[in-house]
Write a protein that holds these residues in place. Structure first.
Motif, mmCIF file in Angstrom:
data_model
loop_
_atom_site.group_PDB
_atom_site.id
_atom_site.type_symbol
_atom_site.label_atom_id
_atom_site.label_comp_id
_atom_site.label_asym_id
_atom_site.label_seq_id
_atom_site.Cartn_x
_atom_site.Cartn_y
_atom_site.Cartn_z
ATOM 1 N N GLN A 295 -42.100 57.685 9.571
ATOM 2 C CA GLN A 295 -40.771 57.172 9.240
ATOM 3 C C GLN A 295 -40.884 55.718 8.811
ATOM 4 O O GLN A 295 -41.801 54.998 9.216
ATOM 5 C CB GLN A 295 -39.844 57.292 10.458
ATOM 6 N N ASN A 331 -32.527 54.758 14.873
ATOM 7 C CA ASN A 331 -32.682 56.119 15.377
ATOM 8 C C ASN A 331 -33.992 56.691 14.832
ATOM 9 O O ASN A 331 -34.217 56.700 13.620
ATOM 10 C CB ASN A 331 -31.498 56.971 14.913
ATOM 11 N N LYS A 333 -36.703 59.779 14.160
ATOM 12 C CA LYS A 333 -36.618 61.212 13.887
ATOM 13 C C LYS A 333 -37.668 62.015 14.636
ATOM 14 O O LYS A 333 -37.644 63.225 14.632
ATOM 15 C CB LYS A 333 -36.761 61.462 12.392
ATOM 16 N N ARG A 344 -38.450 63.647 8.534
ATOM 17 C CA ARG A 344 -37.132 64.116 8.144
ATOM 18 C C ARG A 344 -36.688 63.399 6.871
ATOM 19 O O ARG A 344 -36.930 62.216 6.685
ATOM 20 C CB ARG A 344 -36.134 63.841 9.282
ATOM 21 N N THR A 346 -34.655 61.392 4.111
ATOM 22 C CA THR A 346 -33.701 60.295 4.228
ATOM 23 C C THR A 346 -32.317 60.712 3.773
ATOM 24 O O THR A 346 -31.365 59.958 3.910
ATOM 25 C CB THR A 346 -34.169 59.093 3.382
ATOM 26 N N ASP A 348 -30.826 63.176 5.170
ATOM 27 C CA ASP A 348 -30.218 63.749 6.367
ATOM 28 C C ASP A 348 -28.954 62.983 6.703
ATOM 29 O O ASP A 348 -28.988 61.771 6.888
ATOM 30 C CB ASP A 348 -31.234 63.659 7.518
ATOM 31 N N LEU A 351 -28.641 60.217 9.506
ATOM 32 C CA LEU A 351 -29.290 58.925 9.405
ATOM 33 C C LEU A 351 -28.436 57.966 8.593
ATOM 34 O O LEU A 351 -27.953 58.322 7.521
ATOM 35 C CB LEU A 351 -30.667 59.064 8.728
ATOM 36 N N GLU A 370 -33.473 53.775 5.347
ATOM 37 C CA GLU A 370 -32.803 54.069 6.605
ATOM 38 C C GLU A 370 -32.471 52.751 7.295
ATOM 39 O O GLU A 370 -33.338 51.911 7.499
ATOM 40 C CB GLU A 370 -33.709 54.922 7.491
#
Length: 432
Positions: A295, A331, A333, A344, A346, A348, A351, A370
């Motif tokens: 991430q 947060n 992932k 995951r 970006t 999503d 997020l 993010e």
């Protein structure tokens, strides 16, 4: 090479002192090795300010941490309220972030985070400057290094202090200044500017030496999980980190950034690593086993100095402090139990991303980054370090100006954190 001296045999078990030293201001002078710059273990028949001629046999035991031990708080010195506050030289959390230590130009202090209270202080009569103080969980064993304009100990020595006995029980001496010290129940890690030494805590035997690129901040992180030692330090190239997996005897090099490494942090089990560079715009999270980038989160658009990174205990959140006067919470992932899971996307919706992410294929990566879930604003200009509190969704922030903040963030809606508590831990208080 390091010169090593040890005092008393065997090492004491770190247990509460039923008769704490009634004079916290007594200046205890630790013995100095007569064999400088050698890897030699000495033990002395009795404590003295100078080595004695005939050493006893030495059979130390690993200092086991006692979670119920609370360092005794001596009575406050006279006229405390009228004396100026000490100059802060160092602050650091202990391994579970439940306590923190402060090194000052007169000695050191230990504080509990929740509830906030000072639980111990020691001021030395002469000199007294402590530039590094590292706790071993909540037990009475500390690692001390001198600092400030009038250091209590030489800057090239690590003093192993037992506050049960109110004295040093050993020292490690080096050819150059000590930049930082890390403790585990089974290891002592000493960081110099371009070298790291790993010692066994049971007998202070040197186990490993690591060469690094210039490391003036003494960057180093170690896992705290029982039986699984993972050590992270700068590599030999700009932007590179080195990961040592001692259980599997594997070394992994990760090219984390194009710029020099400024800060990093490990999860307790050593499976996840967060890094930032001197640019301070991006923070990257890696799997330490295979070096996979899991991430990437964005602190901001402009350059910043990252002061600290911290994972929550379950690796769900990451906190970042910088010289911009803002603490960010991101947060994550993945957690350390699923470090091999697929990154995951970006896109999503859970997020936080830039509102312009729909044109991320046209504009730079900045717009699809993010962003942090929660933020807390601080006064700019003072370095701050951060850790997650033991209460759910709380963050503890320590400043080199003596400030202590405890804040709470909303894990669903995010936004500005709520300040729960503020204290100036350097302010003289009669209650202490």
């Amino acid at each position: 090479m390091a010169a090593l001296s040890a005092y008393s045999s065997p090492w004491p078990e770190p247990t509460p002192d039923p008769n704490p030293n009634p004079n916290p201001n007594s200046n205890t002078s630790c013995g100095v090795s007569s064999e400088d710059q050698t890897d030699q273990l000495q033990s002395l028949e009795s404590f003295s300010s100078m080595p004695q001629d005939e050493p006893d046999s030495f059979s130390p035991s690993i200092p086991e941490s006692n979670p119920n031990y609370q360092m005794p708080l001596p009575s406050p010195a006279e006229s405390t309220s009228s004396s100026p506050p000490p100059t802060l030289l160092h602050i650091s959390f202990n391994q579970d972030h439940g306590c923190f230590a402060a090194g000052t130009d007169h000695g050191f202090r230990i504080y509990n985070c929740d509830p906030f209270r000072e639980i111990f202080r020691r001021d030395f009569e002469r000199g007294g400057g402590i530039g590094v103080v590292e706790m071993l969980f909540r037990c009475n064993i500390l690692a001390l290094v001198g600092g400030g304009p009038d250091p209590q100990y030489p800057l090239n020595k690590v003093m192993i202090w037992d506050d049960h006995q109110s004295r040093c029980i050993g020292e490690l001496s080096f050819r150059s200044e000590v930049r930082s010290v890390k403790l585990r129940r089974d290891r002592i890690i000493v960081v110099l500017e371009q070298k790291i030494f790993v010692y066994n805590f049971a007998d202070l035997k040197l186990l490993h030496q690591i060469e690094t690129i210039a490391n003036p901040k003494g960057l180093c992180a170690v896992s705290q999980g029982v039986g699984s030692l993972v050590l992270v330090c700068p590599g030999l190239q700009k932007g590179q980190v080195r990961v040592e997996h001692y259980a599997s005897k594997r070394t992994k090099f990760i090219m984390a950034h194009d710029s020099r490494i400024a800060c990093f942090a490990l999860t307790q089990d050593g499976q996840l690593l967060a890094t930032s560079s001197t640019k301070g715009t991006l923070v990257r999270i890696f799997n330490t086993l295979d070096g996979t980038l899991l991430q990437e989160v964005r602190r901001g658009a402009d350059r910043a100095e990252i002061y600290s990174l911290a994972f929550s205990s379950n690796a769900q959140w990451l906190a970042v402090s910088s010289d911009k006067g803002t603490v960010h919470v991101f947060n994550l992932k993945v957690n350390s139990g699923s470090a091999r899971s697929e990154p995951r996307s970006t896109s999503d919706p859970t997020l936080p991303t830039s509102s312009l992410s729909f044109i991320k294929g046209v504009l730079p990566k900045y717009f699809s980054s993010e962003w942090s879930v929660a933020q807390f604003r601080l006064v700019e200009g003072s370095p701050y370090i951060v850790a997650f509190g033991h209460q759910k969704n709380t963050v503890v922030i320590l400043g080199m100006d003596g400030s202590f903040y405890r804040c709470q963030f909303d894990p669903v809606n995010g936004g500005e954190m709520t300040q729960l508590e503020y204290n100036n831990f350097l302010k003289p208080e009669a209650a202490f």
